[in-house]
Write a protein that holds these residues in place. Sequence first.
Motif: not given
Length: 81
Positions: A8-10, A31-36
């Motif tokens: 679901g990236s930009h 993932g939950r709370g992923n850094r991206y």
Amino acid sequence: MLKAGHHGSHYSSSMEFLEQVQPKLTVISCGRGNRYGHPHQETLERLQAIGSNVIRTDELGCIKVVFDAEGIKCYGYADLQ
């Protein structure tokens, strides 16, 4: 059904693509709370604009989608232990 590309990236699903595909259901694996920061807010807004129901692994855990004569059923397993 659409499985969203790249978590679901930009840039994963352009409006032009979504208008052609018109998914009633979109699954986003992230993932939950992923850094991206996936899924990206603009991607979610595009999916909302075309009326797609969105289910996400960061919210539901493992997702099972069943297609049968009655339609589509979705199950999330985040709370099943």
